[in-house]
Scaffold this motif. Structure first.
Motif, PDB file in Angstrom:
ATOM      1  N   PRO A 119       0.805  -1.241   0.000  1.00  0.00           N
ATOM      2  CA  PRO A 119       0.000   0.000   0.000  1.00  0.00           C
ATOM      3  C   PRO A 119       0.831   1.281   0.000  1.00  0.00           C
ATOM      4  O   PRO A 119       0.497   2.221  -0.722  1.00  0.00           O
ATOM      5  CB  PRO A 119      -0.837  -0.146   1.275  1.00  0.00           C
ATOM      6  N   PRO A 120       1.929   1.376   0.787  1.00  0.00           N
ATOM      7  CA  PRO A 120       2.733   2.606   0.705  1.00  0.00           C
ATOM      8  C   PRO A 120       3.278   2.874  -0.700  1.00  0.00           C
ATOM      9  O   PRO A 120       3.314   4.027  -1.144  1.00  0.00           O
ATOM     10  CB  PRO A 120       3.868   2.362   1.707  1.00  0.00           C
ATOM     11  N   ALA A 121       3.705   1.802  -1.396  1.00  0.00           N
ATOM     12  CA  ALA A 121       4.206   1.981  -2.764  1.00  0.00           C
ATOM     13  C   ALA A 121       3.103   2.474  -3.678  1.00  0.00           C
ATOM     14  O   ALA A 121       3.340   3.273  -4.587  1.00  0.00           O
ATOM     15  CB  ALA A 121       4.784   0.668  -3.280  1.00  0.00           C
ATOM     16  N   ARG A 122       1.884   2.004  -3.429  1.00  0.00           N
ATOM     17  CA  ARG A 122       0.757   2.454  -4.242  1.00  0.00           C
ATOM     18  C   ARG A 122       0.491   3.939  -4.043  1.00  0.00           C
ATOM     19  O   ARG A 122       0.192   4.669  -5.002  1.00  0.00           O
ATOM     20  CB  ARG A 122      -0.488   1.645  -3.894  1.00  0.00           C
ATOM     21  N   VAL A 123       0.603   4.403  -2.798  1.00  0.00           N
ATOM     22  CA  VAL A 123       0.377   5.826  -2.512  1.00  0.00           C
ATOM     23  C   VAL A 123       1.489   6.671  -3.137  1.00  0.00           C
ATOM     24  O   VAL A 123       1.228   7.663  -3.833  1.00  0.00           O
ATOM     25  CB  VAL A 123       0.303   6.060  -0.997  1.00  0.00           C
ATOM     26  N   VAL A 124       2.735   6.290  -2.878  1.00  0.00           N
ATOM     27  CA  VAL A 124       3.871   7.069  -3.392  1.00  0.00           C
ATOM     28  C   VAL A 124       3.880   7.071  -4.913  1.00  0.00           C
ATOM     29  O   VAL A 124       4.262   8.066  -5.543  1.00  0.00           O
ATOM     30  CB  VAL A 124       5.192   6.512  -2.832  1.00  0.00           C
ATOM     31  N   GLY A 125       3.459   5.954  -5.514  1.00  0.00           N
ATOM     32  CA  GLY A 125       3.486   5.839  -6.960  1.00  0.00           C
ATOM     33  C   GLY A 125       2.301   6.473  -7.664  1.00  0.00           C
ATOM     34  O   GLY A 125       2.202   6.383  -8.890  1.00  0.00           O
ATOM     35  N   HIS A 126       1.417   7.134  -6.929  1.00  0.00           N
ATOM     36  CA  HIS A 126       0.291   7.803  -7.575  1.00  0.00           C
ATOM     37  C   HIS A 126       0.789   9.071  -8.274  1.00  0.00           C
ATOM     38  O   HIS A 126       1.599   9.815  -7.723  1.00  0.00           O
ATOM     39  CB  HIS A 126      -0.778   8.163  -6.551  1.00  0.00           C
ATOM     40  N   PHE A 164      15.476  16.919  -5.399  1.00  0.00           N
ATOM     41  CA  PHE A 164      15.339  17.080  -6.839  1.00  0.00           C
ATOM     42  C   PHE A 164      15.468  15.733  -7.548  1.00  0.00           C
ATOM     43  O   PHE A 164      14.654  15.375  -8.405  1.00  0.00           O
ATOM     44  CB  PHE A 164      16.419  18.027  -7.375  1.00  0.00           C
ATOM     45  N   LEU A 165      16.506  14.987  -7.176  1.00  0.00           N
ATOM     46  CA  LEU A 165      16.782  13.724  -7.862  1.00  0.00           C
ATOM     47  C   LEU A 165      15.699  12.685  -7.588  1.00  0.00           C
ATOM     48  O   LEU A 165      15.173  12.059  -8.522  1.00  0.00           O
ATOM     49  CB  LEU A 165      18.147  13.192  -7.430  1.00  0.00           C
ATOM     50  N   LEU A 166      15.342  12.493  -6.319  1.00  0.00           N
ATOM     51  CA  LEU A 166      14.385  11.450  -5.971  1.00  0.00           C
ATOM     52  C   LEU A 166      12.982  11.774  -6.489  1.00  0.00           C
ATOM     53  O   LEU A 166      12.292  10.896  -7.026  1.00  0.00           O
ATOM     54  CB  LEU A 166      14.365  11.245  -4.462  1.00  0.00           C
ATOM     55  N   SER A 167      12.554  13.018  -6.334  1.00  0.00           N
ATOM     56  CA  SER A 167      11.227  13.382  -6.829  1.00  0.00           C
ATOM     57  C   SER A 167      11.188  13.324  -8.354  1.00  0.00           C
ATOM     58  O   SER A 167      10.181  12.927  -8.944  1.00  0.00           O
ATOM     59  CB  SER A 167      10.824  14.769  -6.336  1.00  0.00           C
ATOM     60  N   GLY A 168      12.291  13.698  -8.996  1.00  0.00           N
ATOM     61  CA  GLY A 168      12.345  13.606 -10.454  1.00  0.00           C
ATOM     62  C   GLY A 168      12.296  12.173 -10.938  1.00  0.00           C
ATOM     63  O   GLY A 168      11.606  11.857 -11.916  1.00  0.00           O
ATOM     64  N   CYS A 169      13.024  11.285 -10.255  1.00  0.00           N
ATOM     65  CA  CYS A 169      12.987   9.860 -10.622  1.00  0.00           C
ATOM     66  C   CYS A 169      11.600   9.275 -10.399  1.00  0.00           C
ATOM     67  O   CYS A 169      11.106   8.488 -11.216  1.00  0.00           O
ATOM     68  CB  CYS A 169      14.025   9.089  -9.817  1.00  0.00           C
ATOM     69  N   LEU A 170      10.972   9.650  -9.294  1.00  0.00           N
ATOM     70  CA  LEU A 170       9.626   9.146  -9.014  1.00  0.00           C
ATOM     71  C   LEU A 170       8.653   9.588 -10.103  1.00  0.00           C
ATOM     72  O   LEU A 170       7.857   8.775 -10.609  1.00  0.00           O
ATOM     73  CB  LEU A 170       9.160   9.638  -7.645  1.00  0.00           C
ATOM     74  N   PHE A 171       8.699  10.859 -10.477  1.00  0.00           N
ATOM     75  CA  PHE A 171       7.770  11.355 -11.485  1.00  0.00           C
ATOM     76  C   PHE A 171       8.027  10.684 -12.841  1.00  0.00           C
ATOM     77  O   PHE A 171       7.080  10.265 -13.526  1.00  0.00           O
ATOM     78  CB  PHE A 171       7.892  12.874 -11.611  1.00  0.00           C
ATOM     79  N   ALA A 172       9.292  10.569 -13.236  1.00  0.00           N
ATOM     80  CA  ALA A 172       9.612   9.917 -14.503  1.00  0.00           C
ATOM     81  C   ALA A 172       9.175   8.457 -14.489  1.00  0.00           C
ATOM     82  O   ALA A 172       8.672   7.931 -15.488  1.00  0.00           O
ATOM     83  CB  ALA A 172      11.108  10.023 -14.791  1.00  0.00           C
ATOM     84  N   HIS A 173       9.354   7.782 -13.354  1.00  0.00           N
ATOM     85  CA  HIS A 173       8.942   6.380 -13.241  1.00  0.00           C
ATOM     86  C   HIS A 173       7.425   6.242 -13.359  1.00  0.00           C
ATOM     87  O   HIS A 173       6.922   5.360 -14.062  1.00  0.00           O
ATOM     88  CB  HIS A 173       9.411   5.817 -11.905  1.00  0.00           C
ATOM     89  N   VAL A 174       6.696   7.120 -12.679  1.00  0.00           N
ATOM     90  CA  VAL A 174       5.235   7.043 -12.706  1.00  0.00           C
ATOM     91  C   VAL A 174       4.712   7.289 -14.122  1.00  0.00           C
ATOM     92  O   VAL A 174       3.782   6.613 -14.577  1.00  0.00           O
ATOM     93  CB  VAL A 174       4.634   8.055 -11.717  1.00  0.00           C
ATOM     94  N   ILE A 175       5.329   8.219 -14.833  1.00  0.00           N
ATOM     95  CA  ILE A 175       4.827   8.583 -16.154  1.00  0.00           C
ATOM     96  C   ILE A 175       5.268   7.587 -17.221  1.00  0.00           C
ATOM     97  O   ILE A 175       4.449   7.138 -18.035  1.00  0.00           O
ATOM     98  CB  ILE A 175       5.296  10.002 -16.535  1.00  0.00           C
ATOM     99  N   ALA A 176       6.537   7.227 -17.257  1.00  0.00           N
ATOM    100  CA  ALA A 176       7.028   6.446 -18.404  1.00  0.00           C
ATOM    101  C   ALA A 176       8.070   5.403 -18.042  1.00  0.00           C
ATOM    102  O   ALA A 176       8.799   4.947 -18.919  1.00  0.00           O
ATOM    103  CB  ALA A 176       7.616   7.397 -19.446  1.00  0.00           C
ATOM    104  N   GLY A 177       8.163   5.018 -16.787  1.00  0.00           N
ATOM    105  CA  GLY A 177       9.201   4.063 -16.398  1.00  0.00           C
ATOM    106  C   GLY A 177       8.951   2.660 -16.918  1.00  0.00           C
ATOM    107  O   GLY A 177       7.814   2.181 -16.902  1.00  0.00           O
TER     108      GLY A 177
END
Length: 263
Positions: A119-126, A164-177
Motif C-alpha cells: 500500500p505505501p508503494a501504491r500511494v507514493v506511486g500515484h 530534486f533527484l528522488l522526486s524527479g525519478c519518481l515522477f519519470a517512473h510514474v509517467i514512463a518508467g
C-alpha cells in the motif's frame, strides 16, 4: 550569493566517488544478468541510459557548473534541470529495479517485489503524489524563505539536490518508467498528469520572471535568466518524457469483428 564548504575538495571528491560507485555497481549487475540468462541478456541501451544519467548528474554536481551555481542563480537552475529532470529520465529508462529483480537472490527479489505491491508503494506511486513532490516542491522552494535558508547550509543544499533527484525519478517512473509498477494508471491519465506538470512549470517560471512572490536572494537579472531556463529547459525535458511514454504505449488489441459477432 555564495556559500563555502569546510573542505574545498569534498564537494568534488564525494560526488565523483558516488557516481563511480553507481556506475560500477550497475555494470556488475548487468554482467551478472547476462551470465544468469544468456538468452535474455541485458539491453545495452539500458546500460547506456544509466551511464548517461550519471554523466548528467556529474555535469551538475562537479566543476565548472557546481561552483558557478553557488554564485549565480542561473547556475542553480541549470543544476535543477539536470538533477531533477534530465538525469532522472535517463536513470529511469535504465530500468534499475528490473535489473535488481533479475540479479538479487530469490528471497531478496521476492521481498522487493512485495514492497512494490505494498500500500505505501501504491500511494507514493500515484501521479498526484509524484507531481506534488516534483512541481509543488518548486513552488515551496522559490516562493518561501526555504531557498534562502539553504544558501549558507551545505547539508540543506545537498538535501535539496537529493529531493530534486528522488522526486524527479519518481515522477519519470510514474509517467514512463519501464520498471514494474503494479498500480500505474492508464496512459491517458498519465498524459493528463504530464500536462498538469507542464502547466505548473510554466506558471512558476512566469511568476519568477515577473518577480511575483519570489523569495530568492539574487539579482533580478539572474532570477529572470533562471526563469527562462526553467521555462524552455523544462519544456524540452517534459517533451522527452512524453516521447518516452508514447514509445512504451502498447494499446490493448481490439477483438476481431467476427469474434464479437460469435460472442
Amino acid at each position: 550569493m555564495s556559500h563555502h564548504h569546510a573542505s574545498p575538495a569534498a564537494p568534488v571528491v564525494l560526488p565523483a566517488l558516488l557516481l563511480l560507485a553507481a556506475a560500477t555497481g550497475y555494470l556488475l549487475l548487468a554482467r551478472r544478468a547476462r551470465r544468469r540468462n544468456p538468452a535474455l541478456g541485458w539491453s545495452g541501451w539500458r546500460t547506456a541510459w544509466f551511464l548517461t544519467g550519471l554523466a548528467l548528474l556529474g555535469a551538475a554536481l562537479l566543476p565548472p557548473l557546481a561552483p558557478a551555481a553557488h554564485q549565480d542563480f542561473r547556475g542553480h537552475m541549470a543544476q535543477h534541470l539536470l538533477i531533477g529532470m534530465y538525469a532522472p529520465l535517463a536513470l529511469v529508462l535504465s530500468a534499475p529495479v528490473t535489473l535488481l529483480l533479475r540479479t538479487l537472490p530469490a528471497p531478496r527479489a521476492r521481498r522487493l517485489s512485495a514492497a512494490l505491491h505494498s500500500p505505501p508503494a501504491r500511494v507514493v506511486g500515484h501521479p498526484a503524489v509524484a507531481l506534488t513532490l516534483s512541481a509543488g516542491g518548486l513552488a515551496v522552494l522559490y516562493f518561501t524563505p526555504l531557498y534562502a535558508a539553504t544558501v549558507h547550509a551545505p547539508a540543506a543544499h545537498w538535501l535539496l539536490h537529493a529531493h530534486f533527484l528522488l522526486s524527479g525519478c519518481l515522477f519519470a517512473h510514474v509517467i514512463a518508467g519501464p520498471d514494474p509498477a503494479p498500480h500505474r494508471p492508464s496512459v491517458p491519465a498519465r498524459l493528463v498528469c504530464l500536462g498538469v506538470a507542464i502547466a505548473a512549470h510554466a506558471v512558476i517560471s512566469q511568476l519568477m520572471y515577473g518577480g511575483f512572490w519570489v523569495r530568492v536572494p539574487a539579482p533580478a537579472a539572474q532570477v529572470q535568466g533562471a526563469a527562462e531556463l526553467m521555462y524552455y529547459g523544462g519544456d524540452i525535458a517534459e517533451l522527452l518524457l512524453a516521447a518516452a511514454l508514447i514509445t512504451t504505449w502498447r494499446p490493448a488489441p481490439r477483438p476481431h469483428p467476427r469474434a464479437r459477432a460469435a460472442g
